[in-house]
Design a protein around this motif. Sequence first.
Motif, PDB file in Angstrom:
ATOM      1  N   ALA A   1     -26.978  16.341 -44.008  1.00  0.00           N
ATOM      2  CA  ALA A   1     -26.406  17.438 -43.224  1.00  0.00           C
ATOM      3  C   ALA A   1     -25.248  18.154 -43.915  1.00  0.00           C
ATOM      4  O   ALA A   1     -25.248  19.400 -43.999  1.00  0.00           O
ATOM      5  N   PRO A   2     -24.233  17.451 -44.418  1.00  0.00           N
ATOM      6  CA  PRO A   2     -23.135  18.184 -45.055  1.00  0.00           C
ATOM      7  C   PRO A   2     -23.556  18.887 -46.338  1.00  0.00           C
ATOM      8  O   PRO A   2     -23.020  19.958 -46.667  1.00  0.00           O
ATOM      9  N   ARG A   3     -24.502  18.336 -47.051  1.00  0.00           N
ATOM     10  CA  ARG A   3     -24.978  18.968 -48.288  1.00  0.00           C
ATOM     11  C   ARG A   3     -25.766  20.230 -47.973  1.00  0.00           C
ATOM     12  O   ARG A   3     -25.661  21.241 -48.688  1.00  0.00           O
ATOM     13  N   VAL A   4     -26.558  20.183 -46.906  1.00  0.00           N
ATOM     14  CA  VAL A   4     -27.310  21.368 -46.496  1.00  0.00           C
ATOM     15  C   VAL A   4     -26.356  22.448 -46.012  1.00  0.00           C
ATOM     16  O   VAL A   4     -26.528  23.638 -46.316  1.00  0.00           O
ATOM     17  N   ALA A   5     -25.337  22.068 -45.246  1.00  0.00           N
ATOM     18  CA  ALA A   5     -24.360  23.044 -44.758  1.00  0.00           C
ATOM     19  C   ALA A   5     -23.632  23.726 -45.910  1.00  0.00           C
ATOM     20  O   ALA A   5     -23.413  24.951 -45.895  1.00  0.00           O
ATOM     21  N   ALA A   6     -23.246  22.954 -46.921  1.00  0.00           N
ATOM     22  CA  ALA A   6     -22.566  23.538 -48.079  1.00  0.00           C
ATOM     23  C   ALA A   6     -23.490  24.482 -48.838  1.00  0.00           C
ATOM     24  O   ALA A   6     -23.072  25.553 -49.308  1.00  0.00           O
ATOM     25  N   PHE A   7     -24.761  24.105 -48.963  1.00  0.00           N
ATOM     26  CA  PHE A   7     -25.745  24.957 -49.630  1.00  0.00           C
ATOM     27  C   PHE A   7     -25.930  26.258 -48.857  1.00  0.00           C
ATOM     28  O   PHE A   7     -25.918  27.350 -49.433  1.00  0.00           O
ATOM     29  N   GLU A   8     -26.068  26.167 -47.547  1.00  0.00           N
ATOM     30  CA  GLU A   8     -26.307  27.346 -46.708  1.00  0.00           C
ATOM     31  C   GLU A   8     -25.131  28.318 -46.778  1.00  0.00           C
ATOM     32  O   GLU A   8     -25.308  29.538 -46.637  1.00  0.00           O
ATOM     33  N   ALA A   9     -23.943  27.806 -47.003  1.00  0.00           N
ATOM     34  CA  ALA A   9     -22.761  28.670 -47.092  1.00  0.00           C
ATOM     35  C   ALA A   9     -22.754  29.526 -48.354  1.00  0.00           C
ATOM     36  O   ALA A   9     -21.972  30.475 -48.455  1.00  0.00           O
ATOM     37  N   GLY A  10     -23.630  29.229 -49.279  1.00  0.00           N
ATOM     38  CA  GLY A  10     -23.634  29.929 -50.559  1.00  0.00           C
ATOM     39  C   GLY A  10     -24.538  31.143 -50.617  1.00  0.00           C
ATOM     40  O   GLY A  10     -24.639  31.777 -51.672  1.00  0.00           O
ATOM     41  N   PHE A  11     -25.218  31.493 -49.519  1.00  0.00           N
ATOM     42  CA  PHE A  11     -26.066  32.683 -49.521  1.00  0.00           C
ATOM     43  C   PHE A  11     -26.058  33.296 -48.125  1.00  0.00           C
ATOM     44  O   PHE A  11     -25.582  32.681 -47.161  1.00  0.00           O
ATOM     45  N   THR A  12     -26.571  34.506 -48.012  1.00  0.00           N
ATOM     46  CA  THR A  12     -26.470  35.238 -46.751  1.00  0.00           C
ATOM     47  C   THR A  12     -27.769  35.287 -45.953  1.00  0.00           C
ATOM     48  O   THR A  12     -27.747  35.635 -44.777  1.00  0.00           O
ATOM     49  N   GLY A  13     -28.892  34.954 -46.569  1.00  0.00           N
ATOM     50  CA  GLY A  13     -30.167  35.034 -45.868  1.00  0.00           C
ATOM     51  C   GLY A  13     -30.488  33.758 -45.116  1.00  0.00           C
ATOM     52  O   GLY A  13     -29.641  32.868 -44.972  1.00  0.00           O
ATOM     53  N   PRO A  14     -31.731  33.624 -44.645  1.00  0.00           N
ATOM     54  CA  PRO A  14     -32.136  32.428 -43.910  1.00  0.00           C
ATOM     55  C   PRO A  14     -32.299  31.214 -44.814  1.00  0.00           C
ATOM     56  O   PRO A  14     -32.493  31.351 -46.029  1.00  0.00           O
ATOM     57  N   LEU A  15     -32.212  30.054 -44.208  1.00  0.00           N
ATOM     58  CA  LEU A  15     -32.487  28.804 -44.917  1.00  0.00           C
ATOM     59  C   LEU A  15     -33.897  28.351 -44.558  1.00  0.00           C
ATOM     60  O   LEU A  15     -34.167  27.981 -43.412  1.00  0.00           O
TER      61      LEU A  15
END
Length: 213
Positions: A53-67
């Motif tokens: 979960a924290p790794r996915v959240a950090a990854f998602e913060a690095g772009f603006t589109g959908p995950l």
Amino acid sequence: MSDRGGILLLHGHGRLGASMVRLARAARRAGYATLSPNYPYRRPLEDIVDWLAPRVAAFEAGFTGPLHIITHSLGGLVARALIAARPPQRLGRVVMLAPPNKGSELADLLFRLRLARLVLGGAGPILRTGRMAADEAALGSIIYPLGIIAGDRPLFPLPLPLLPRPHDGKVSIASTHVAGLADHLTLPVTHTLMVYDRRVIAAALAFLKDGAF
């Protein structure tokens, strides 16, 4: 920043993030950011989700589109549990490759032989065809666009009476299905090697783009 979005790639049991390398390369060529972590696949499902979960959240913060998410085998169950318990903020579409959504008879055999803990580790209970109610509940309902790709070619042409036909050598096509899926595709590929197959990769990216195979 990627306006197109990112793709979380979740490998199967006994594999590493590197097993998704061809998918990751194709995704980056298509304009997506990618994350392919070596998650602790032998841990219980709850522990895997807590690790991811924290790794996915950090990854998602690095772009603006959908995950978006693409998974292989056990990774499909991990994705379901992650979305149910710790959903990404901008979840897009999900593609599962050979997911044992209804479990695998091979896992059942390992439990009968008392080898499940040795071979499967803490992930064993979620791989059974007869899951406990709590394990099934942890996977949640499919309330997101989901496409599933199954294979019907065992790696070795030997009869496996434990697996209902057709199957890919480890997971039957019937077991890949789950209520709520948007589209399903069967290709002549094996369980282990399907992540490297060009047809599988093309179909997976097509679903992320269009919502259908």
